[in-house]
Design a protein around this motif. Structure first.
Motif, PDB file in Angstrom:
ATOM      1  N   ALA A   1      61.336 -31.588   4.412  1.00  0.00           N
ATOM      2  CA  ALA A   1      61.871 -31.370   3.571  1.00  0.00           C
ATOM      3  C   ALA A   1      60.975 -33.071   4.051  1.00  0.00           C
ATOM      4  N   TRP A   2      60.888 -34.053   4.204  1.00  0.00           N
ATOM      5  CA  TRP A   2      60.125 -35.397   3.338  1.00  0.00           C
ATOM      6  C   TRP A   2      59.320 -35.841   5.416  1.00  0.00           C
TER       7      TRP A   2
ATOM      8  N   GLY B   1      58.640 -34.266   0.035  1.00  0.00           N
ATOM      9  CA  GLY B   1      58.283 -36.227  -0.076  1.00  0.00           C
ATOM     10  C   GLY B   1      57.716 -36.630   0.821  1.00  0.00           C
ATOM     11  N   CYS B   2      56.480 -37.723   0.851  1.00  0.00           N
ATOM     12  CA  CYS B   2      56.117 -38.178   1.347  1.00  0.00           C
ATOM     13  C   CYS B   2      56.052 -39.636   1.365  1.00  0.00           C
TER      14      CYS B   2
ATOM     15  N   LYS C   1      62.730 -45.987   6.984  1.00  0.00           N
ATOM     16  CA  LYS C   1      62.144 -45.117   5.771  1.00  0.00           C
ATOM     17  C   LYS C   1      62.611 -43.413   5.768  1.00  0.00           C
ATOM     18  N   THR C   2      62.399 -44.008   6.916  1.00  0.00           N
ATOM     19  CA  THR C   2      62.970 -42.246   7.729  1.00  0.00           C
ATOM     20  C   THR C   2      64.005 -42.334   7.341  1.00  0.00           C
TER      21      THR C   2
ATOM     22  N   THR D   1      68.595 -26.288   9.433  1.00  0.00           N
ATOM     23  CA  THR D   1      68.920 -27.896   9.496  1.00  0.00           C
ATOM     24  C   THR D   1      67.248 -28.367   8.968  1.00  0.00           C
ATOM     25  N   LYS D   2      67.465 -29.085   7.723  1.00  0.00           N
ATOM     26  CA  LYS D   2      66.157 -29.933   7.166  1.00  0.00           C
ATOM     27  C   LYS D   2      65.689 -31.581   7.907  1.00  0.00           C
ATOM     28  N   ARG D   3      64.732 -31.605   7.611  1.00  0.00           N
ATOM     29  CA  ARG D   3      63.989 -32.522   8.750  1.00  0.00           C
ATOM     30  C   ARG D   3      63.680 -33.441   7.504  1.00  0.00           C
TER      31      ARG D   3
END
Length: 305
Positions: free
Chosen positions: A106-107, A137-138, A26-27, A4-6
């Protein structure tokens, strides 16, 4: 098996105030965009405890922060790292790599003043550049202002310590709260006709100004009750100087010993004081109850207007 990506929010999140809300929302938005799990990473103890060698009085315990994040923002995946000297001395790139690789990030989303790693060399700007170099991404969240004041945990701690709980709640974006198991007390309230539940602030958590508050108590079945909550040392009936949180739940009958409850503080009604007799104390508690009812009735009128 696919991991699972987070989308991961990083920070300490003491109080989980409206500045943190911008970061958490935003998250959640980024997670929805990229099909990831919205997640939060925090520390169990405040980094300044080790970095600066001084205790930081916290608005909430780690359990309290986790509860607010889940209850108010619907983010279920909350991860805590134990902040120790090894973490404090870890190079910032190594810390970032571990998060990215072990949590399948992932972000990332951080506040403008976020720093991490040895000597705080990992800044928000450096993290953003590093994420981009790894194909992630950030987002960096800018300061949130309320009435010309930057929303911060430090400012909110000051308000709570002063008993300015209504203003603190405006900056928090939700009522300041305490969750704890209900402890057995002296049963004095029962004998006075104002039975109370007894709770305690965890070690290291800021105790609000001693006094009586208009509050609400939420119990495990989800029901809530208007309450009069005394924070202090109960000078009329005790000499041990131990700080407790006693709540008289209006219109409640039953036994809550051993059960979980949450007290939400809304308004400071009066300072704690010593009374000449237990009877005088009981009479004052009943007046406090009337004042609490009046406060919440006025509050409801404001919301309905």
């Amino acid at each position: 098996m696919t991991e699972t990506k987070r989308a991961l929010a990083l920070g300490f999140f003491d109080g989980v105030h409206i500045g943190h809300a911008a970061l958490l929302n935003k998250t959640k938005a980024r997670a929805a965009e990229i099909g990831a799990m919205p997640s939060v990473l925090s520390f169990d103890v405040h980094p300044d405890t080790l970095v600066r060698g001084g205790e930081v009085p916290l608005i909430n315990s780690a359990i309290g922060r986790e509860d607010i994040i889940r209850r108010c923002f619907g983010i279920e995946n909350v991860v805590f790292i134990h902040f120790n000297r090894r973490v404090m001395h870890m190079p910032w790139q190594e810390f970032a790599d571990r998060l990215i690789d072990e949590l399948h990030v992932a972000w990332m989303v951080v506040g403008h003043d976020f720093c991490f790693g040895y000597r705080g060399e990992g800044t928000a700007a450096r993290l953003k550049d590093y994420c981009e170099s790894r194909g992630l991404g950030c987002d960096i969240i800018e300061p949130v202002m309320l009435d010309g004041t930057v929303v911060s945990s430090t400012y909110i701690r000051k308000l709570i310590a002063e008993g300015n709980i209504r203003e603190a709640n405006r900056f928090l974006g939700h009522p300041h709260s305490l969750s704890d198991t209900v402890h057995s007390g002296y049963h004095l309230g029962t004998r006075m006709g104002t039975p109370t539940i007894n709770m305690f602030f965890p070690s290291g958590v800021l105790v609000p100004r001693h006094g009586v508050y208009a509050a609400k108590v939420f119990i495990e079945d989800g029901k809530s009750y208007i309450a009069v909550t005394n924070v202090g040392i109960r000078p009329t009936v005790s000499e041990d100087n131990k700080v407790s949180v006693e709540s008289y739940l209006l219109d409640y009958e039953g036994n809550l010993y051993g059960r979980q409850a949450r007290v939400e503080f809304y308004e400071f009604l009066r300072p704690e004081k010593r009374f000449d007799s237990v009877e005088a104390l009981g009479e004052q508690i009943r007046r406090d109850a009337d004042n609490a009812r009046a406060f919440f009735a006025a509050l409801q009128d404001e919301r309905d207007a």
